[in-house]
Structure formats: structure tokens, C-alpha cells
Design a protein around this motif. Structure first.
Motif, short mmCIF file in Angstrom:
data_model
loop_
_atom_site.label_atom_id
_atom_site.label_comp_id
_atom_site.label_asym_id
_atom_site.label_seq_id
_atom_site.Cartn_x
_atom_site.Cartn_y
_atom_site.Cartn_z
N GLN A 221 -78.84 16.81 -66.40
CA GLN A 221 -78.48 15.79 -67.37
C GLN A 221 -79.54 15.55 -68.43
N GLY A 222 -80.73 16.12 -68.26
CA GLY A 222 -81.81 15.90 -69.21
C GLY A 222 -82.19 17.13 -70.00
N THR A 223 -81.38 18.19 -69.91
CA THR A 223 -81.61 19.39 -70.70
C THR A 223 -80.27 19.85 -71.27
N VAL A 224 -80.33 20.91 -72.07
CA VAL A 224 -79.11 21.47 -72.66
C VAL A 224 -78.19 22.05 -71.58
N LEU A 225 -78.69 22.18 -70.37
CA LEU A 225 -77.81 22.58 -69.25
C LEU A 225 -76.62 21.64 -69.15
N ARG A 226 -76.83 20.37 -69.47
CA ARG A 226 -75.72 19.40 -69.45
C ARG A 226 -74.59 19.85 -70.38
N THR A 227 -74.96 20.32 -71.56
CA THR A 227 -73.96 20.79 -72.52
C THR A 227 -73.16 21.95 -71.95
N GLU A 228 -73.86 22.85 -71.26
CA GLU A 228 -73.17 24.01 -70.67
C GLU A 228 -72.22 23.59 -69.55
N ILE A 229 -72.65 22.63 -68.73
CA ILE A 229 -71.78 22.15 -67.65
C ILE A 229 -70.54 21.50 -68.23
N GLU A 230 -70.74 20.61 -69.19
CA GLU A 230 -69.60 19.87 -69.77
C GLU A 230 -68.68 20.78 -70.56
N ALA A 231 -69.21 21.87 -71.11
CA ALA A 231 -68.35 22.82 -71.83
C ALA A 231 -67.41 23.54 -70.87
N ARG A 232 -67.84 23.69 -69.63
CA ARG A 232 -66.99 24.35 -68.64
C ARG A 232 -65.97 23.38 -68.04
N ASP A 233 -66.42 22.16 -67.75
CA ASP A 233 -65.52 21.14 -67.21
C ASP A 233 -66.24 19.79 -67.33
N ALA A 234 -65.83 18.99 -68.31
CA ALA A 234 -66.51 17.73 -68.59
C ALA A 234 -66.48 16.79 -67.39
N GLY A 235 -65.52 16.97 -66.51
CA GLY A 235 -65.41 16.09 -65.35
C GLY A 235 -66.28 16.50 -64.17
N LYS A 236 -67.00 17.61 -64.31
CA LYS A 236 -67.77 18.12 -63.17
C LYS A 236 -69.28 17.90 -63.29
N LEU A 237 -69.72 17.12 -64.27
CA LEU A 237 -71.15 16.89 -64.42
C LEU A 237 -71.73 16.25 -63.16
N GLN A 238 -71.04 15.24 -62.64
CA GLN A 238 -71.56 14.56 -61.46
C GLN A 238 -71.51 15.47 -60.24
N ALA A 239 -70.43 16.20 -60.09
CA ALA A 239 -70.31 17.12 -58.95
C ALA A 239 -71.38 18.20 -59.02
N ALA A 240 -71.67 18.69 -60.23
CA ALA A 240 -72.71 19.71 -60.39
C ALA A 240 -74.08 19.14 -60.04
N THR A 241 -74.33 17.92 -60.48
CA THR A 241 -75.60 17.26 -60.17
C THR A 241 -75.73 17.05 -58.66
N ASP A 242 -74.64 16.60 -58.04
CA ASP A 242 -74.65 16.38 -56.58
C ASP A 242 -74.93 17.66 -55.82
N ARG A 243 -74.32 18.75 -56.28
CA ARG A 243 -74.52 20.03 -55.59
C ARG A 243 -75.97 20.50 -55.76
N ALA A 244 -76.52 20.34 -56.95
CA ALA A 244 -77.92 20.72 -57.17
C ALA A 244 -78.84 19.91 -56.27
N ALA A 245 -78.57 18.62 -56.14
CA ALA A 245 -79.38 17.77 -55.28
C ALA A 245 -79.29 18.22 -53.82
N ALA A 246 -78.08 18.59 -53.39
CA ALA A 246 -77.89 19.03 -52.01
C ALA A 246 -78.64 20.33 -51.73
N VAL A 247 -78.63 21.24 -52.69
CA VAL A 247 -79.34 22.51 -52.52
C VAL A 247 -80.85 22.27 -52.44
N ILE A 248 -81.36 21.39 -53.30
CA ILE A 248 -82.80 21.09 -53.27
C ILE A 248 -83.16 20.40 -51.95
N ALA A 249 -82.32 19.48 -51.50
CA ALA A 249 -82.59 18.79 -50.23
C ALA A 249 -82.59 19.76 -49.06
#
Length: 270
Positions: A221-249
């Protein structure tokens, strides 16, 4: 690099400064400020200043009589940087293209740039401009990220997003911030631009966060990666963030997390 890779607008500057700066930029900004101050420059130009993390670190280290021109191509980023900086009569803020600098020849003792060269559409042209505005004996000090595999959280997030978007994974981080890591190429392009002395040092630091969610939010959400995520599916920004957090955890634990970040630090002398 895609044209959209350069667009830091909307809420990205604020999120970038809140999350990305402490996560990965502050350690290298402190290093750059130390190196820059050791050169005792009287006139400094910073290009691609972003939200001003280097400016905040370097300004207190410059002499009272120094001049410091801080520029960025992106006006929202520059505005945010100015809003974060304490009043300082030595600093001039100016929107400028690093490939067409609006300054006279031989104006500055030092040109510095933190993690901006990767975004130059024509890096040799950008380097040529840096050399043009430097005085004889002046220095061009900049850094670029090493390959994404050496920058663990960025790699984790990229792999997580490939799970969310398997048919068209967002590759901004690998493509642009971590896409210019070949030191032989860097040296060659600087020499092509007319720099005769080039020193390159590879430096590792630690990226630290209080929870796995912070790096996920920072990158998604703090880089242009956000633009790429929203271009694919604007409704999946939160799900993408959640998945990234889960992988890091899963890889680094659910409490405080730390991982390697690595960059190349370059000093080119006129």
C-alpha cells in the motif's frame, strides 16, 4: 520499467513515508548522510528525493553556509518531503527531472540520490546530467537496491502476490526497485556518462518491524505495487496485503520481525 512505475500519487506518499521509510530507507539514508557530510560540500543537489528521508538526515550535518537544493520529479512526494522538514533557509525545494536538470553547468559540489536511479528512463542521460552540474572534483553519490533475493521482505511479498494473482503476478518490486543491480552495468553506464572514477560498495542492513503486517502494508500500500494490485482487481488490495502478512509471519514469526536488506552504494567523481 513501465510508465506507471513512476507514479507516486494519492495516498501512496503518506503510506510510503509512514511505512516504507522506517522499514528500509532510514538505515541507508543515515549511511548516505554520513558519506555526504564527510565530503564537506558547500553546494548540494539531491535528485529523486522522495519524501525526504535523506534530506532530514543530511541537512543537520551540512555547514551553516551550505546550500541544499532538493528535487523530485513527483510533486506530491516533494510536497510531502517539504512538510516533514524543519524550517531551514539553506534548503530550496524544486520540482525537477533528473534527466533534464534546470541548473547551470558546474554548480554543485555534490549530487546525491537515494534509490532513484532505478526509475530513470535513461540512466546514462541522468548520469550525464549529474556530471554536467557538478564542479570539477565534485562527487555523485547514490545507491540502488541489490537483487530482490537479497532483500527478503520484498521477495516474500512478491512471492505472496504470485499466489493471489497466479496468471499475472505483480512484478513491480523485482522489475524496477530491484531491477538495476548489475554492478558491471552500473559502472559501464557511469563511465559512458563521463565519470572517470567509480567506487561501488555492497552494503547490507537489517529491515525491522514490530509485526509481519507492517512490511506487508508498506510494500502493498505504500509503493506503486498498490497500483499494480488494484489494476488487477481493485477489491483485492486487502486480501493481497493479508496474504503478504501471512507469508512473512510464516517465515519470520508473528511478533517483531527482521530480515536482510542489501544495496550498492556508488561514488562517482568528476
Amino acid at each position: 520499467m513501465l510508465e506507471t512505475d513512476k507514479i507516486f500519487a494519492g495516498s501512496i506518499p503518506e503510506n510510503y513515508d509512514r511505512y516504507m521509510v522506517p522499514l528500509i530507507f532510514e538505515p541507508f539514508a543515515a549511511d548516505m548522510a554520513r558519506r555526504a557530510a564527510s565530503l564537506s560540500p558547500g553546494a548540494v543537489l539531491e535528485v529523486a528525493a522522495g519524501t525526504g528521508v535523506v534530506t532530514r538526515a543530511l541537512a543537520p550535518k551540512l555547514s551553516p553556509g551550505a546550500s541544499y537544493v532538493v528535487t523530485d520529479l513527483n510533486q506530491p512526494m516533494l510536497d510531502f518531503a517539504a512538510s516533514r522538514q524543519a524550517p531551514d533557509s539553506r534548503i530550496q525545494w524544486r520540482q525537477a527531472d533528473a534527466l533534464a536538470l534546470p541548473f547551470e553547468n558546474a554548480t554543485f559540489d555534490l549530487v546525491c540520490c537515494q534509490f532513484g536511479a532505478m526509475f530513470f528512463p535513461d540512466r546514462t542521460a541522468g548520469y550525464r546530467e549529474a556530471k554536467r552540474v557538478l564542479k570539477p572534483g565534485g562527487h555523485f553519490l547514490f545507491n540502488v537496491w541489490d537483487r530482490i533475493e537479497e532483500n527478503v521482505f520484498a521477495s516474500d511479498v512478491t512471492n505472496a502476490l504470485a499466489e493471489i494473482f497466479p496468471d499475472d503476478p505483480p512484478r513491480f518490486l523485482a522489475r524496477t526497485p530491484h531491477g538495476y543491480h548489475d554492478t558491471a552495468l552500473i559502472r559501464s553506464e557511469l563511465e559512458s556518462a563521463g565519470f572517470s572514477r567509480v567506487a561501488i560498495e555492497t552494503r547490507a542492513e537489517q529491515s525491522r518491524a514490530s509485526s509481519p503486517r507492517l512490511p506487508a502494508v508498506a510494500y502493498c500500500q505504500g509503493t506503486v505495487l498498490r497500483t499494480e494490485i488494484e489494476a488487477r482487481d481493485a477489491g483485492k488490495l486487502q486480501a493481497a496485503t493479508d496474504r503478504a502478512a501471512a507469508v512473512i509471519a510464516a517465515r519470520h514469526g508473528s511478533g517483531e520481525v527482521a530480515a536482510k536488506i542489501q544495496a550498492h552504494v556508488i561514488v562517482a567523481t568528476v
